[in-house]
Design an enzyme around this catalytic site. Sequence first.
Site, mmCIF file in Angstrom:
data_model
loop_
_atom_site.group_PDB
_atom_site.id
_atom_site.type_symbol
_atom_site.label_atom_id
_atom_site.label_comp_id
_atom_site.label_asym_id
_atom_site.label_seq_id
_atom_site.Cartn_x
_atom_site.Cartn_y
_atom_site.Cartn_z
ATOM 1 N N LYS A 43 -13.185 10.173 -9.268
ATOM 2 C CA LYS A 43 -12.201 9.421 -8.487
ATOM 3 C C LYS A 43 -12.719 7.997 -8.339
ATOM 4 C CE LYS A 43 -9.897 9.130 -4.032
ATOM 5 N NZ LYS A 43 -9.508 9.813 -2.805
ATOM 6 N N LYS A 102 -8.869 10.619 -11.550
ATOM 7 C CA LYS A 102 -7.890 9.916 -10.720
ATOM 8 C C LYS A 102 -8.298 8.450 -10.587
ATOM 9 C CE LYS A 102 -6.459 9.688 -5.964
ATOM 10 N NZ LYS A 102 -6.769 10.049 -4.635
HETATM 11 C C1 PBG Z 1 -7.763 10.604 0.307
HETATM 12 C C2 PBG Z 1 -6.881 10.382 -0.850
HETATM 13 C C3 PBG Z 1 -6.364 9.179 -1.337
HETATM 14 C C4 PBG Z 1 -5.517 9.521 -2.385
HETATM 15 C C5 PBG Z 1 -5.581 10.894 -2.545
HETATM 16 N N1 PBG Z 1 -6.444 11.409 -1.597
HETATM 17 C C6 PBG Z 1 -6.512 7.805 -0.855
HETATM 18 C C7 PBG Z 1 -7.779 7.073 -1.018
HETATM 19 O O1 PBG Z 1 -8.765 7.577 -1.562
HETATM 20 O O2 PBG Z 1 -7.804 5.961 -0.521
HETATM 21 C C8 PBG Z 1 -4.671 8.564 -3.194
HETATM 22 C C9 PBG Z 1 -3.436 9.141 -3.763
HETATM 23 C C10 PBG Z 1 -2.450 8.143 -4.242
HETATM 24 O O3 PBG Z 1 -2.672 6.922 -4.267
HETATM 25 O O4 PBG Z 1 -1.370 8.602 -4.643
HETATM 26 N N2 PBG Z 1 -9.028 10.103 0.187
#
Ligand code: PBG
Length: 327
Positions: free
Chosen positions: A194, A247
């Site tokens: 991520k 992601k």
């Molecule tokens: C929680 C989380 C996030 C997303 C998914 N889980 C936000 C982040 O990390 O700031 C992003 C999902 C999206 O942008 O559609 N940490």
Amino acid sequence: MEMTIRPRRLRTCDSLRRMVRETRVSPESLIYPLFLIEGENIKEPIPSLDGQWRYSPDRVCEEIEACLKAGVSRVLLFGIPAHKDACGSSAWDPNGVVQQGIRAIKAKYPDFYVITDVCMCEYTDHGHCGILHDHAVDNDKTLEVLAKTALSHVQAGADMVAPSDMMDGRVAAIREILDENGFETVPIMSYSAKYASAFYGPFRDAAGSAPAFGDRKGYQMDPHNRKEAMKECALDVEEGADILMVKPALSYLDIIRECSDAFDLPMAAYSVSGEYAMIKAAGAAGLIDEYRVMCESALSIYRAGADILITYFAKELAQAMRKGDLG
Ligand code: PBG
């Protein structure tokens, strides 16, 4: 002219083109992200995500019905709690918003597959994904609260948990607490690679989870890095993850390809809020054909090696797949 090999021969009609397609997809691979907000009788549009809504747990089944009608039978739940504090205690409240939502869905649709996002950022008053120590997230203290949160989701009836915090060791910590409590058959889908991405902008608006200071670069990955994604995936495999995830998706197709080639676990890709919002905005402005760009973008993610796609377009994509416009 002597030319025996003519690639165009396989493109001569629609029937033939469909027959020789290399990428085959199905609605079974789609997961729809769904926002739950604490309260009653709420269905409110999300301004940053045109076409998406926040539901209170008592109304969430309206969206589950819409999913089923479209051919989607898996969701990824996010919670927006009424109460936030420094350690995010609403996250593991047995009566928290996600826990209530899970119970509401399972009471009416026991076979609907419910996955929960496990993270602290929507629950902490500072908006970071864990417990702070001197303005930085304390990794090992955070593991305890993540594990408690995952357990409470599973106790409420979640079928799978998906940690998105990017703390080191969280898959192992969650696996351990689930096993200790008799949930050894509940799988973990890990947000393995991520990245610290600007594409999460609309989500943070939707979930009210923007960090109050600083950014997430101390825990989410640097977009410049490729080998580090392999390291993160390898660690998650060792710790007992069942599904890996990359992601965001569209700007990280190379990472999806590389990880799906290297690891034998199912590979998920999350096409995030910014990817959705860009297509919606360009479509609304008349600059692109929204439907075709949606299909082509999703296809590129599958072609890169994703087995599972998490997307705000899940319902529309399921319809497109049924029509044969995709896959
Ligand atoms: C929680 C989380 C996030 C997303 C998914 N889980 C936000 C982040 O990390 O700031 C992003 C999902 C999206 O942008 O559609 N940490």
